[in-house]
Write a protein that holds these residues in place. Sequence first.
Motif, PDB file in Angstrom:
ATOM      1  N   LEU A  91      17.418 -11.609 -43.684  1.00  0.00           N
ATOM      2  CA  LEU A  91      16.897 -10.731 -44.735  1.00  0.00           C
ATOM      3  C   LEU A  91      16.630  -9.335 -44.202  1.00  0.00           C
ATOM      4  N   PHE A  92      16.502  -9.232 -42.905  1.00  0.00           N
ATOM      5  CA  PHE A  92      16.339  -7.952 -42.230  1.00  0.00           C
ATOM      6  C   PHE A  92      17.488  -7.004 -42.584  1.00  0.00           C
ATOM      7  N   TYR A  93      18.631  -7.581 -42.921  1.00  0.00           N
ATOM      8  CA  TYR A  93      19.814  -6.781 -43.230  1.00  0.00           C
ATOM      9  C   TYR A  93      20.057  -6.648 -44.729  1.00  0.00           C
ATOM     10  N   ALA A  94      19.006  -6.751 -45.503  1.00  0.00           N
ATOM     11  CA  ALA A  94      19.120  -6.721 -46.965  1.00  0.00           C
ATOM     12  C   ALA A  94      19.964  -5.567 -47.496  1.00  0.00           C
ATOM     13  N   PRO A  95      19.823  -4.331 -46.987  1.00  0.00           N
ATOM     14  CA  PRO A  95      20.641  -3.243 -47.536  1.00  0.00           C
ATOM     15  C   PRO A  95      22.149  -3.475 -47.391  1.00  0.00           C
ATOM     16  N   GLN A  96      22.559  -4.162 -46.343  1.00  0.00           N
ATOM     17  CA  GLN A  96      23.985  -4.464 -46.188  1.00  0.00           C
ATOM     18  C   GLN A  96      24.476  -5.364 -47.318  1.00  0.00           C
ATOM     19  N   TYR A  97      23.713  -6.410 -47.631  1.00  0.00           N
ATOM     20  CA  TYR A  97      24.107  -7.333 -48.689  1.00  0.00           C
ATOM     21  C   TYR A  97      24.034  -6.651 -50.046  1.00  0.00           C
ATOM     22  N   VAL A  98      23.082  -5.748 -50.211  1.00  0.00           N
ATOM     23  CA  VAL A  98      22.988  -4.972 -51.450  1.00  0.00           C
ATOM     24  C   VAL A  98      24.236  -4.118 -51.632  1.00  0.00           C
ATOM     25  N   ALA A  99      24.702  -3.493 -50.552  1.00  0.00           N
ATOM     26  CA  ALA A  99      25.899  -2.647 -50.631  1.00  0.00           C
ATOM     27  C   ALA A  99      27.107  -3.437 -51.113  1.00  0.00           C
ATOM     28  N   ILE A 100      27.176  -4.704 -50.719  1.00  0.00           N
ATOM     29  CA  ILE A 100      28.277  -5.566 -51.162  1.00  0.00           C
ATOM     30  C   ILE A 100      28.076  -5.968 -52.616  1.00  0.00           C
ATOM     31  N   GLU A 101      26.889  -6.489 -52.925  1.00  0.00           N
ATOM     32  CA  GLU A 101      26.637  -7.061 -54.252  1.00  0.00           C
ATOM     33  C   GLU A 101      26.564  -6.014 -55.361  1.00  0.00           C
ATOM     34  N   LYS A 102      26.105  -4.827 -55.060  1.00  0.00           N
ATOM     35  CA  LYS A 102      26.017  -3.764 -56.063  1.00  0.00           C
ATOM     36  C   LYS A 102      27.319  -2.989 -56.198  1.00  0.00           C
ATOM     37  N   GLY A 103      28.322  -3.350 -55.405  1.00  0.00           N
ATOM     38  CA  GLY A 103      29.629  -2.719 -55.516  1.00  0.00           C
ATOM     39  C   GLY A 103      29.732  -1.342 -54.889  1.00  0.00           C
ATOM     40  N   PHE A 104      28.806  -1.009 -53.978  1.00  0.00           N
ATOM     41  CA  PHE A 104      28.832   0.321 -53.373  1.00  0.00           C
ATOM     42  C   PHE A 104      30.037   0.501 -52.443  1.00  0.00           C
ATOM     43  N   PHE A 105      30.420  -0.555 -51.745  1.00  0.00           N
ATOM     44  CA  PHE A 105      31.638  -0.469 -50.921  1.00  0.00           C
ATOM     45  C   PHE A 105      32.868  -0.309 -51.808  1.00  0.00           C
ATOM     46  N   GLU A 106      32.896  -1.067 -52.878  1.00  0.00           N
ATOM     47  CA  GLU A 106      34.042  -1.014 -53.794  1.00  0.00           C
ATOM     48  C   GLU A 106      34.179   0.371 -54.412  1.00  0.00           C
TER      49      GLU A 106
END
Length: 330
Positions: free
Chosen positions: A38-53
């Motif tokens: 969970l320490f890396y929450a922003p990374q997973y957010v970037a994936i799930e919110k479509g920011f990388f896409e």
Amino acid sequence: MRKIKHLSFVSCVVLIFLSACGSSENTTIKVGEVTRSLFYAPQYVAIEKGFFEEEGLDVELQTTWGGDKTMTALLSDGVDVALVGSETSIYVYAQDSNDFAVNFAQLTQTDGTFLVAKEPHPNFEWEDLAGTNFLGQRKGGMPQMVGEYVLKQHGINPQNDLSLHQNIEFANIPGAFLSGDYEYVQLFEPTASVFEKEGNGHVVASFGEESGHVPYTVFMSKQSYLEANKENIEKFTSAIYKAQQWVQETDSAEIAETIQGYFEDVDLDILTSSIERYKSQGSFATDPILDEEEWNNLKAIMEEAGELPEGNISYDELVNTEIAEDVINN
């Protein structure tokens, strides 16, 4: 009605044509994370919110379980980007690598572990650790070095004043604590909160609150990859920055719901409280810049632990802030 159908058909033809021309194809970046946390929450957010896409990237995420394995994957081109403690880049650099790892985007800025006791200690003081059986982290890794640094700040010599154990693989530490006769352990979230909920441990202190700002977990790539893929790394950093800002502005419950799929075995209330614990102590970096003060703090911690290699560990060579600065400014 016929006119609307005709326009729809034309739109479909245009979309098919654009797709055929490759304008909708994304670039794939392979990322290796040192652990799932969970320490890396922003990374997973970037994936799930479509920011990388949004940046035209597809991220292939794999968990590489340990700093040594993560760096091996990076240096052997098994991954393009590693999410790992920045101390690993120093170790590689000290080996006179011709293609060393460069830190380009910081994700976390404090230690992420909590001191968990097997028995309740409502009036815990750090001095209470003297003479106890302590299950530590891997020697030379950030959790252990920060842990030792904090203990020394409180007048405790880890090698002389307690029984320190460092022979357990990172992934096996929680199980070893449960089954062994250890009195204290360093744990990340959500494991620490799960232990509390199940009555198997009690969080008595935070190493993150005690240690100050350090580049604890950072995205890095080989020098050659950065030079050949600067535009894609800029896009990657932009997605991370969007996620960092979103995490800062969003309540913990919504963040937990967004990334719950990465922690399917953990209850939503535990995810929420764990994220809130990290947010409240400022563990998530608010931007991707790794500044020199944090770097020097890291070196001081490594030196105190006897792990800082000899020679000039150059901030200018091992840290690239230009990419993050360009992303923030633009």
